[in-house]
Design a protein around this motif. Structure first.
Motif, PDB file in Angstrom:
ATOM      1  N   MET A  42       2.554   0.666 -10.251  1.00  0.00           N
ATOM      2  CA  MET A  42       1.999   1.377  -9.104  1.00  0.00           C
ATOM      3  C   MET A  42       2.854   1.291  -7.840  1.00  0.00           C
ATOM      4  O   MET A  42       2.846   2.198  -7.022  1.00  0.00           O
ATOM      5  CB  MET A  42       0.598   0.830  -8.777  1.00  0.00           C
ATOM      6  CG  MET A  42      -0.365   0.885  -9.939  1.00  0.00           C
ATOM      7  SD  MET A  42      -0.789   2.586 -10.373  1.00  0.00           S
ATOM      8  CE  MET A  42      -1.607   2.349 -11.945  1.00  0.00           C
ATOM      9  N   LEU A  43       3.553   0.167  -7.670  1.00  0.00           N
ATOM     10  CA  LEU A  43       4.272  -0.052  -6.420  1.00  0.00           C
ATOM     11  C   LEU A  43       5.776   0.039  -6.595  1.00  0.00           C
ATOM     12  O   LEU A  43       6.330  -0.622  -7.482  1.00  0.00           O
ATOM     13  CB  LEU A  43       3.927  -1.437  -5.847  1.00  0.00           C
ATOM     14  CG  LEU A  43       2.649  -1.521  -5.027  1.00  0.00           C
ATOM     15  CD1 LEU A  43       2.310  -2.960  -4.729  1.00  0.00           C
ATOM     16  CD2 LEU A  43       2.799  -0.763  -3.721  1.00  0.00           C
ATOM     17  N   PRO A  44       6.459   0.836  -5.773  1.00  0.00           N
ATOM     18  CA  PRO A  44       7.927   0.838  -5.806  1.00  0.00           C
ATOM     19  C   PRO A  44       8.447  -0.561  -5.546  1.00  0.00           C
ATOM     20  O   PRO A  44       7.970  -1.252  -4.641  1.00  0.00           O
ATOM     21  CB  PRO A  44       8.308   1.787  -4.661  1.00  0.00           C
ATOM     22  CG  PRO A  44       7.095   2.630  -4.447  1.00  0.00           C
ATOM     23  CD  PRO A  44       5.926   1.747  -4.766  1.00  0.00           C
ATOM     24  N   THR A  87       9.812  -3.638   1.417  1.00  0.00           N
ATOM     25  CA  THR A  87       9.055  -3.675   2.662  1.00  0.00           C
ATOM     26  C   THR A  87       8.481  -2.300   3.025  1.00  0.00           C
ATOM     27  O   THR A  87       9.154  -1.280   2.890  1.00  0.00           O
ATOM     28  CB  THR A  87       9.953  -4.170   3.808  1.00  0.00           C
ATOM     29  OG1 THR A  87      10.449  -5.460   3.471  1.00  0.00           O
ATOM     30  CG2 THR A  87       9.169  -4.264   5.100  1.00  0.00           C
ATOM     31  N   GLY A  88       7.230  -2.323   3.497  1.00  0.00           N
ATOM     32  CA  GLY A  88       6.614  -1.099   3.992  1.00  0.00           C
ATOM     33  C   GLY A  88       5.923  -0.263   2.943  1.00  0.00           C
ATOM     34  O   GLY A  88       5.293   0.744   3.266  1.00  0.00           O
ATOM     35  N   GLN A  89       6.004  -0.641   1.683  1.00  0.00           N
ATOM     36  CA  GLN A  89       5.402   0.144   0.618  1.00  0.00           C
ATOM     37  C   GLN A  89       3.963  -0.305   0.380  1.00  0.00           C
ATOM     38  O   GLN A  89       3.687  -1.486   0.200  1.00  0.00           O
ATOM     39  CB  GLN A  89       6.205  -0.017  -0.676  1.00  0.00           C
ATOM     40  CG  GLN A  89       7.637   0.485  -0.581  1.00  0.00           C
ATOM     41  CD  GLN A  89       7.713   1.987  -0.454  1.00  0.00           C
ATOM     42  OE1 GLN A  89       6.811   2.701  -0.869  1.00  0.00           O
ATOM     43  NE2 GLN A  89       8.797   2.484   0.121  1.00  0.00           N
ATOM     44  N   LYS A 120      -5.966  -0.810   0.473  1.00  0.00           N
ATOM     45  CA  LYS A 120      -4.584  -0.621   0.001  1.00  0.00           C
ATOM     46  C   LYS A 120      -3.998  -1.991  -0.340  1.00  0.00           C
ATOM     47  O   LYS A 120      -4.477  -3.016   0.160  1.00  0.00           O
ATOM     48  CB  LYS A 120      -3.723   0.039   1.079  1.00  0.00           C
ATOM     49  CG  LYS A 120      -4.174   1.431   1.501  1.00  0.00           C
ATOM     50  CD  LYS A 120      -3.259   1.983   2.595  1.00  0.00           C
ATOM     51  CE  LYS A 120      -3.712   3.372   3.022  1.00  0.00           C
ATOM     52  NZ  LYS A 120      -2.823   3.923   4.097  1.00  0.00           N
ATOM     53  N   ILE A 121      -2.979  -1.994  -1.182  1.00  0.00           N
ATOM     54  CA  ILE A 121      -2.259  -3.244  -1.423  1.00  0.00           C
ATOM     55  C   ILE A 121      -0.783  -3.048  -1.121  1.00  0.00           C
ATOM     56  O   ILE A 121      -0.261  -1.930  -1.178  1.00  0.00           O
ATOM     57  CB  ILE A 121      -2.440  -3.781  -2.861  1.00  0.00           C
ATOM     58  CG1 ILE A 121      -1.697  -2.904  -3.875  1.00  0.00           C
ATOM     59  CG2 ILE A 121      -3.903  -3.927  -3.229  1.00  0.00           C
ATOM     60  CD1 ILE A 121      -1.572  -3.551  -5.234  1.00  0.00           C
ATOM     61  N   MET A 122      -0.121  -4.134  -0.812  1.00  0.00           N
ATOM     62  CA  MET A 122       1.323  -4.120  -0.598  1.00  0.00           C
ATOM     63  C   MET A 122       1.873  -5.485  -1.015  1.00  0.00           C
ATOM     64  O   MET A 122       1.122  -6.411  -1.317  1.00  0.00           O
ATOM     65  CB  MET A 122       1.661  -3.819   0.860  1.00  0.00           C
ATOM     66  CG  MET A 122       1.276  -4.901   1.855  1.00  0.00           C
ATOM     67  SD  MET A 122       1.790  -4.457   3.546  1.00  0.00           S
ATOM     68  CE  MET A 122       1.536  -6.015   4.398  1.00  0.00           C
ATOM     69  N   ALA A 142       1.002 -12.325  -6.817  1.00  0.00           N
ATOM     70  CA  ALA A 142       0.259 -12.257  -5.559  1.00  0.00           C
ATOM     71  C   ALA A 142       0.293 -10.839  -5.026  1.00  0.00           C
ATOM     72  O   ALA A 142       1.191 -10.052  -5.365  1.00  0.00           O
ATOM     73  CB  ALA A 142       0.852 -13.219  -4.527  1.00  0.00           C
ATOM     74  N   ALA A 143      -0.683 -10.506  -4.213  1.00  0.00           N
ATOM     75  CA  ALA A 143      -0.734  -9.192  -3.571  1.00  0.00           C
ATOM     76  C   ALA A 143      -1.388  -9.337  -2.210  1.00  0.00           C
ATOM     77  O   ALA A 143      -2.288 -10.174  -2.019  1.00  0.00           O
ATOM     78  CB  ALA A 143      -1.504  -8.192  -4.430  1.00  0.00           C
TER      79      ALA A 143
END
Length: 423
Positions: free
Chosen positions: A40-42, A81-83, A126-128, A144-145
């Motif tokens: 899901m996350l870049p 960072t920032g995603q 949201k998660i990052m 971790a998130a």
């Protein structure tokens, strides 16, 4: 009374402004962190690739040298960072189904995500900064998130033990005095992610995730520690006295909200404090470690007076035994236990469960080579693990035909008999 899933149905329409964040919400987010966000996350895919390269370096340069290097430069907790990714983006993602990679809790995890997604309370979450590390060489399972809540608050979630066997060994490694790699990573993660979020925040986790949350909070930078509102520890193991003395445990102690089920085993491991709340569960034994069995009354946990007396006596005896061992003796025990589990020729609990009779037969053969006193303790832990596996098997097959259920029950009885044959 219901569970966190019923809580989401009943109170999901209340925003966090209308009904403040509480311990049931924390358990929801702790379980949410078990979902597989890797697609899901870049940056998540790149993180996994980096882990593979590092494992190759381990083989070439030696595990100890590589561990020291990685800890010093912080490569294990990098992210893009920032995603961020929202629940809506996850739901619409082509790889949405990969969120539920852990077959043990697929049905409940699906209900949890859809409950959050369909609620006013969590829909805009949201998660990052998602990190997921599984390293066999350093016996590390760390994930971790950082969860951004709709009301502007942040919850830093540490994942507990997943379905990998190496994750269970790292749980046992927590009984050592020196920090395990996952604990060191938790401190680094908290320090780094705190730079990207504003204001005060929550930290928490379930099982080993609860241990990591407390460890990170008492060892992070002082300016980060001051911003932590509450540290939620849901049935996470504790620490040897030396570990607490080396960190700022007394500084954060009043902010720790620890909850354990009535038959807690994991959460009372190496835990000697009295400040914990006992939650009623709809199941029995160590299967209560499963957060989906914890009972919720209205908007809070169903609290009972104390852990069951028999369970508490066993917990105290186990802790006394662990603390009586030297560092070398504890290493020997954990390594021996791990070798016995590996005799099942699986690397995760899903395969262990799918081929349970073959796994147990191989383990029983391996136990014949173990020193009697060590064998006795290993069998005690294996029986506890079996209770969990048995409960999960029954849950998975609950919707099957009557014939399938009868076959499963017979298999479970055979497995219980196999354990009873041991001295």
């Amino acid at each position: 009374m219901g569970t966190v899933l019923e809580y989401l149905k009943e109170y999901g329409d209340y925003t966090l402004e209308e009904m403040p964040f509480g311990e049931v919400d924390s358990l929801i987010l702790s379980q949410f962190s078990y979902l597989k966000f890797d697609e899901m996350l870049p940056g998540a895919e790149g993180a996994q690739a980096a882990g593979t390269e590092e494992q190759a370096e381990v083989r070439e340069a030696g595990a100890e040298a590589e561990r020291a290097r990685r800890m010093s430069v912080g490569r294990d907790v990098e992210w893009q960072t920032g995603q961020t990714v929202s629940l809506t983006e996850m739901r619409q993602h082509a790889s949405y189904d990969t969120l539920y990679g852990d077959e043990r809790y697929r049905r409940d995890n699906t209900a949890l995500f859809l409950g959050m997604y369909g609620s006013r309370r969590f829909h805009e979450t949201k998660i990052m900064n998602y990190v997921n590390r599984i390293d066999l060489e350093t016996e590390t399972q760390f994930s971790a998130a950082t969860i951004l809540l709709p009301d502007g608050m942040t919850y830093v979630a540490f994942r507990g033990t997943d379905e990998t066997i190496v994750g269970w060994k790292e749980d046992l490694n927590l009984a050592f005095s020196e920090p395990v790699p996952g604990q060191r990573m938790s401190v680094e993660y908290l320090n780094q992610t705190a730079k990207e979020i504003k204001g005060n925040f929550y930290v928490g986790g379930h099982s080993k995730g609860g241990n990591l949350a407390v460890y990170a909070a008492m060892n992070c930078q002082e300016e980060v520690r001051r911003r932590i509102l509450v540290i939620y520890d849901h049935d996470g193991p504790g620490f040897r006295p030396k570990v607490k003395e080396q960190g700022a445990y007394r500084e954060i102690e009043a902010r720790i909200c620890k909850t354990v089920p009535r038959s807690s085993l994991v959460g009372m491991l190496l835990y000697s404090e009295e400040a914990y709340r006992v939650v009623e569960s709809r199941t029995i034994g160590v299967a209560q470690h499963n957060p989906y069995t914890w009972l919720v009354r209205e908007d809070h946990f169903q609290i009972v007076d104390e852990i069951r007396p028999g369970r508490k006596f066993m917990d105290e005896a186990l802790n006394q035994w662990i603390l009586s061992l030297s560092q070398e003796e504890m290493h020997t025990f954990v390594d021996t236990f791990y070798e016995v589990i590996l005799a099942s020729e699986t690397d995760n609990l899903i395969d262990f469960t799918a081929n349970w009779m073959k796994s147990i037969h191989r383990i029983r053969m391996a136990l014949k080579e173990i020193e009697p006193q060590t064998e006795k303790v290993i069998l005690q832990i294996l029986r506890a693990l079996f209770e969990t596996i048995s409960a999960n098997l029954k849950e998975r097959f609950r919707s099957r035909s009557e014939a399938d259920r009868e076959k499963l029950e017979e298999g479970i009885r055979q497995l219980e008999q196999a354990f009873r044959k041991q001295p």
